[in-house]
Write a protein that holds these residues in place. Structure first.
Motif: not given
Length: 358
Positions: A100-104, A307-327
């Motif tokens: 798990l990378c984060y719990v939202q 590089g984006s005004v939505t840095e939160d979305i990009l950060t979550g996508f980066k983690m998911h691309c590495r194979g992490w899961k979130s809850v």
């Protein structure tokens, strides 16, 4: 408390309750509260909230290196005292928590009018879309109300799950040829794996590299250099070309701070016992300087993505691309609440300067 003047700027680190801590009315140790004001100079790109969060991650790694990080906007408060405990039930789970990378948590606001003219409840997104994503790889990161696994912010991959041994079926006799063939194939495949190959497979998976490395300190109590840290990986010759194995690779990835790098590769986090406070404070100031991220992977592969005004979305996508899961955690009592925007102008300009990040 430490202050350092850098040109026309000022870096401030204040540790409340003192370095020795303080006790509450029942005699339990109170947590320390650290206030950090990062360095800002004219002509440098500070990346607003994303840059502030990355500076805070580095500073907290040097001072505490707690395994989990709670991210809240400045207008949010804790509405449910059990919210952190519920997040820990996921992150500390023996099986699920390792990946798990984060719990939202969903965003909830006070002061919403009856007609919800500014759509502050955002029912479609938080109560439908996010729950649907929770059934796939996990919800996206929305920038607040999120508890992170610190190791996921460092750009590491989650640990690779080990395959369970095949079991023979009870309905077939023990002399069944298919079962015998299957077990023989497994034994052959296991015998083919050499120690370096197994080490490379586990290390690139994520966390095994931390278990192999041992931290050292010299007689003066300073943190060991990177050359000494690498001694814990003897026998893994196949990893020498990996960025995780060389001092230049560490510095190119995380920056020139042996103290911070040591904290990222330690299994239990923290710093060696006996490390002097003056060394820790000096290094904490160093990692939040505006030039620290130059020629590193901060904001590209590590931490909050720029590089984006939505840095939160990009950060979550980066983690998911590495194979992490979130809850997605939705307790009956809202975990965190904020102040509802009363007009579109305030909603668009509230965090334009990035102060909510640090």
């Amino acid at each position: 408390m430490a202050h350092t003047g850098l040109g026309t700027t000022l870096v401030t680190i204040q540790v409340y309750l003192g370095s020795q801590g303080a006790l509450d009315v029942v005699g339990k140790l109170l947590p320390k509260l650290v206030y950090v004001s990062r360095e800002k100079r004219p002509g440098y790109q500070h990346h607003k909230k994303a840059g502030a969060m990355n500076a805070l991650v580095r500073c907290s790694a040097v001072l505490t290196n707690a395994p989990f990080i709670l991210n809240l906007d400045c207008d949010h408060y804790i509405n449910n005292s059990n919210a952190i405990r519920e997040a820990m039930c996921f992150l500390m789970d023996p099986q699920l928590g390792k990946k798990l990378c984060y719990v939202q948590f969903p965003q909830r606001f006070d002061g919403i009018d009856l007609n919800d003219r500014y759509a502050n409840r955002n029912i479609v997104f938080f109560d439908i879309n996010m729950k649907g994503l929770d059934g796939i790889q996990g919800p996206v990161y929305v920038g607040t109300g999120c508890v992170f696994n610190r190791q996921a912010l460092y750009g590491y991959k989650p640990p690779m799950s080990e395959k369970l041994p095949k079991l023979t079926c009870d309905c077939w006799p023990s002399w069944c040829c298919c079962c015998c063939c299957g077990s023989s194939r497994m034994s052959k495949s296991k015998s083919k794996k050499t120690a370096p190959e197994e080490g490379r497979r586990r290390a690139m998976g994520g966390l095994s590299l931390f278990r192999k490395k041992k931290k050292k300190k010299n007689k003066k109590g300073y943190v060991a250099g990177l050359e000494e840290i690498e001694e814990g990986l003897e026998g893994y010759d196949e990893l020498e070309k990996s960025p995780l194995m060389s001092q230049k690779g560490f510095e190119k990835r995380f920056g020139r701070s042996p103290v911070f790098i040591t904290s990222t590769i330690m299994e239990d986090g923290g710093l060696p016992e006996g490390t002097k406070h003056i060394v820790v404070i000096k290094e904490a100031i160093h990692v939040i300087s505006c030039s620290y991220e130059e020629k590193t992977e901060w904001g590209k592969e590590i931490g909050w993505i720029y590089g984006s005004v939505t840095e939160d979305i990009l950060t979550g996508f980066k983690m998911h691309c590495r194979g992490w899961k979130s809850v997605y955690c939705t307790p009956r009592r809202p975990a965190f609440k904020g102040s509802a925007p009363i007009n579109p102008r305030i909603d668009c300009t509230r965090f334009s300067d990035g102060r909510s990040g640090l």
